[in-house]
Design a protein around this motif. Structure first.
Motif, mmCIF file in Angstrom:
data_model
loop_
_atom_site.group_PDB
_atom_site.id
_atom_site.type_symbol
_atom_site.label_atom_id
_atom_site.label_comp_id
_atom_site.label_asym_id
_atom_site.label_seq_id
_atom_site.Cartn_x
_atom_site.Cartn_y
_atom_site.Cartn_z
ATOM 1 N N LEU A 114 5.902 35.467 -15.177
ATOM 2 C CA LEU A 114 6.205 34.969 -14.177
ATOM 3 C C LEU A 114 7.551 34.371 -14.916
ATOM 4 C CD1 LEU A 114 7.205 32.109 -12.939
ATOM 5 C CD2 LEU A 114 5.691 30.733 -15.133
ATOM 6 N N VAL A 115 8.008 34.446 -16.071
ATOM 7 C CA VAL A 115 8.844 35.321 -16.538
ATOM 8 C C VAL A 115 9.913 36.537 -16.327
ATOM 9 C CG1 VAL A 115 10.164 35.505 -19.020
ATOM 10 C CG2 VAL A 115 7.909 34.097 -18.905
ATOM 11 N N LEU A 116 9.550 37.294 -16.243
ATOM 12 C CA LEU A 116 10.259 38.431 -16.131
ATOM 13 C C LEU A 116 10.453 38.533 -14.411
ATOM 14 C CD1 LEU A 116 7.918 41.618 -17.913
ATOM 15 C CD2 LEU A 116 10.556 40.463 -18.610
ATOM 16 N N GLU A 117 9.545 38.268 -13.603
ATOM 17 C CA GLU A 117 10.106 38.717 -11.821
ATOM 18 C C GLU A 117 9.265 37.556 -10.708
ATOM 19 O OE1 GLU A 117 7.760 42.358 -11.236
ATOM 20 O OE2 GLU A 117 8.870 43.341 -12.369
ATOM 21 N N ARG A 118 9.347 36.006 -12.042
ATOM 22 C CA ARG A 118 9.052 34.627 -11.392
ATOM 23 C C ARG A 118 7.990 35.058 -9.596
ATOM 24 N NH1 ARG A 118 11.476 33.622 -15.170
ATOM 25 N NH2 ARG A 118 12.930 31.888 -14.984
ATOM 26 N N ARG A 119 6.757 36.337 -10.610
ATOM 27 C CA ARG A 119 5.580 35.587 -9.686
ATOM 28 C C ARG A 119 4.244 34.918 -10.505
ATOM 29 N NH1 ARG A 119 6.335 42.062 -7.596
ATOM 30 N NH2 ARG A 119 8.228 41.615 -6.085
ATOM 31 N N VAL A 120 3.460 34.575 -10.059
ATOM 32 C CA VAL A 120 2.624 33.891 -10.841
ATOM 33 C C VAL A 120 0.854 34.343 -10.008
ATOM 34 C CG1 VAL A 120 1.771 31.890 -11.018
ATOM 35 C CG2 VAL A 120 3.717 32.217 -11.162
ATOM 36 N N PRO A 121 0.260 35.679 -10.645
ATOM 37 C CA PRO A 121 -1.192 35.840 -9.884
ATOM 38 C C PRO A 121 -1.848 34.170 -9.782
ATOM 39 C CG PRO A 121 -0.577 36.891 -11.632
ATOM 40 C CD PRO A 121 0.664 36.225 -11.280
ATOM 41 N N ASP A 122 -2.585 34.231 -8.556
ATOM 42 C CA ASP A 122 -3.517 33.240 -8.853
ATOM 43 C C ASP A 122 -4.919 33.268 -9.803
ATOM 44 O OD1 ASP A 122 -5.215 31.293 -7.012
ATOM 45 O OD2 ASP A 122 -5.586 31.957 -5.653
ATOM 46 N N LEU A 123 -4.600 32.580 -10.176
ATOM 47 C CA LEU A 123 -5.595 32.086 -11.777
ATOM 48 C C LEU A 123 -7.014 31.192 -11.195
ATOM 49 C CD1 LEU A 123 -3.368 31.856 -14.626
ATOM 50 C CD2 LEU A 123 -4.664 33.915 -13.978
ATOM 51 N N GLY A 124 -7.124 31.615 -9.777
ATOM 52 C CA GLY A 124 -8.919 30.194 -9.289
ATOM 53 C C GLY A 124 -9.870 31.436 -9.891
ATOM 54 N N PRO A 125 -11.056 30.350 -10.344
ATOM 55 C CA PRO A 125 -12.478 31.375 -11.045
ATOM 56 C C PRO A 125 -12.129 32.569 -10.472
ATOM 57 C CG PRO A 125 -12.557 29.144 -10.430
ATOM 58 C CD PRO A 125 -11.028 28.645 -10.334
ATOM 59 N N GLU A 126 -13.201 32.441 -9.080
ATOM 60 C CA GLU A 126 -13.430 33.775 -7.916
ATOM 61 C C GLU A 126 -12.021 34.964 -8.089
ATOM 62 O OE1 GLU A 126 -15.692 33.731 -6.787
ATOM 63 O OE2 GLU A 126 -17.258 31.800 -7.179
ATOM 64 N N GLY A 127 -10.988 34.526 -8.421
ATOM 65 C CA GLY A 127 -10.039 35.471 -8.313
ATOM 66 C C GLY A 127 -9.717 35.188 -9.666
ATOM 67 N N VAL A 128 -10.593 35.385 -10.338
ATOM 68 C CA VAL A 128 -10.243 36.572 -12.371
ATOM 69 C C VAL A 128 -11.262 37.118 -12.837
ATOM 70 C CG1 VAL A 128 -8.982 35.608 -14.471
ATOM 71 C CG2 VAL A 128 -7.890 34.216 -12.586
ATOM 72 N N ALA A 129 -11.116 38.102 -13.375
ATOM 73 C CA ALA A 129 -12.420 38.824 -13.990
ATOM 74 C C ALA A 129 -12.245 38.870 -15.330
ATOM 75 C CB ALA A 129 -12.738 40.095 -13.333
ATOM 76 N N LEU A 130 -13.004 39.609 -16.122
ATOM 77 C CA LEU A 130 -12.421 39.820 -17.913
ATOM 78 C C LEU A 130 -14.149 40.489 -17.975
ATOM 79 C CD1 LEU A 130 -12.000 36.082 -17.425
ATOM 80 C CD2 LEU A 130 -11.016 37.269 -19.243
#
Length: 284
Positions: free
Chosen positions: A102-118
């Motif tokens: 967000l700070v560098l390129e004003r892009r925000v990934p979707d952080l919905g729980p189905e779309g995030v893996a750790l």
């Protein structure tokens, strides 16, 4: 907030091409992160240890196993301490690369729980992060026409989008799963989440040499009527002729109960102690 069509399939893990993978990889190389790997995974999650956020929240045995391993590594069986420190590490791992994008390129990934893996390592710590290809961007973004792009009208809309997907979609299930295991109230856990957002913007902003811009963005993400609101508590520290920004957290993470000194950003630490130790105010 104006939303435009995007591709379906939040769980598209193919991060080998532009634009979002390239943004996150540039973010990883842009700052001084010390021994922290900001974003180290740009491929499909495979192998042991990977779980989506949704799976982590719904699979009691998975979460309990991670907390046991994490507690052994921390040297404690106190559930309040283990759960609080696990939450702190989890939120940093998820938020840091997103804030950098967000700070560098004003892009925000979707952080919905189905779309995030750790990927959790053998100690129970969240070591790697993967996100799907969907992202929000501004109309002047060179990839605004990409099928995975959600075009928003303003930076304020980007901040609201991050707040909605993180605090409105991702966070509730996580806190609901951790609350009985941490034996801490929902208010304290939500305050820890506020702290995680404020810390991530401050630390990432300092690492990218864009601190003022980053802390302004943090205020927007946590402003009413966002699903997660609270004070950032930023303040300036002057020590040995230099000025640095620090903050006071809203909630204690209980790190001191491991027999250690309280964190310098802890509400238990006095302003005098914070000033005396100013060279270390960036400690997480």
């Amino acid at each position: 907030m104006t939303r435009h069509p995007r591709t379906r399939g939040v769980r598209d893990w193919r991060m080998t091409g532009p634009p979002l993978a390239a943004t996150l990889e540039r973010a990883s190389g842009a700052g001084s992160w010390g021994d922290i790997r900001l974003f180290g995974h740009a491929g499909s999650p495979a192998g042991p240890g990977w779980s989506t956020a949704a799976e982590l929240c719904s699979d009691a045995s998975l979460l309990d196993g991670l907390l046991r391993r994490f507690g052994r590594e921390c040297g404690t069986e106190i559930p309040q301490v283990t759960g609080s420190l696990f939450l702190k590490g989890y939120l940093w791992r998820v938020l840091a690369p997103v804030v950098a994008a967000l700070v560098l390129e004003r892009r925000v990934p979707d952080l919905g729980p189905e779309g995030v893996a750790l990927r959790f390592d053998g100690l129970g710590f969240p070591a790697d992060l993967a996100v799907g290809g969907a992202f929000a961007a501004l109309p002047d973004d060179p990839e605004a026409g990409h099928p995975n792009a959600l075009v928003l009208a303003s930076e304020e809309d980007l901040s609201r989008y991050l707040a909605e997907r993180f605090a409105g979609s991702h966070l509730p299930g996580l806190l609901a799963a951790l609350r009985p295991r941490t034996r801490r109230g929902l208010f304290a856990l939500r305050q820890m989440a506020v702290d995680a957002v404020a810390d991530a913007f401050l630390i990432v902003g300092q690492a990218l040499d864009r601190e003022e811009e980053a802390v302004d963005l943090a205020e927007g993400v946590l402003a009413d009527p966002a699903p997660l609101t609270g004070p950032t508590n930023y303040y300036a520290v002057e020590h040995d002729g230099r000025r640095e920004t620090s903050r006071v957290r809203n909630a204690c993470c209980l790190y001191y109960r491991l027999g250690r000194d309280a964190c310098l950003t802890c509400p238990r630490t006095t302003r005098v102690e914070k000033t005396d130790e100013a060279p270390e105010v960036r400690s997480r």
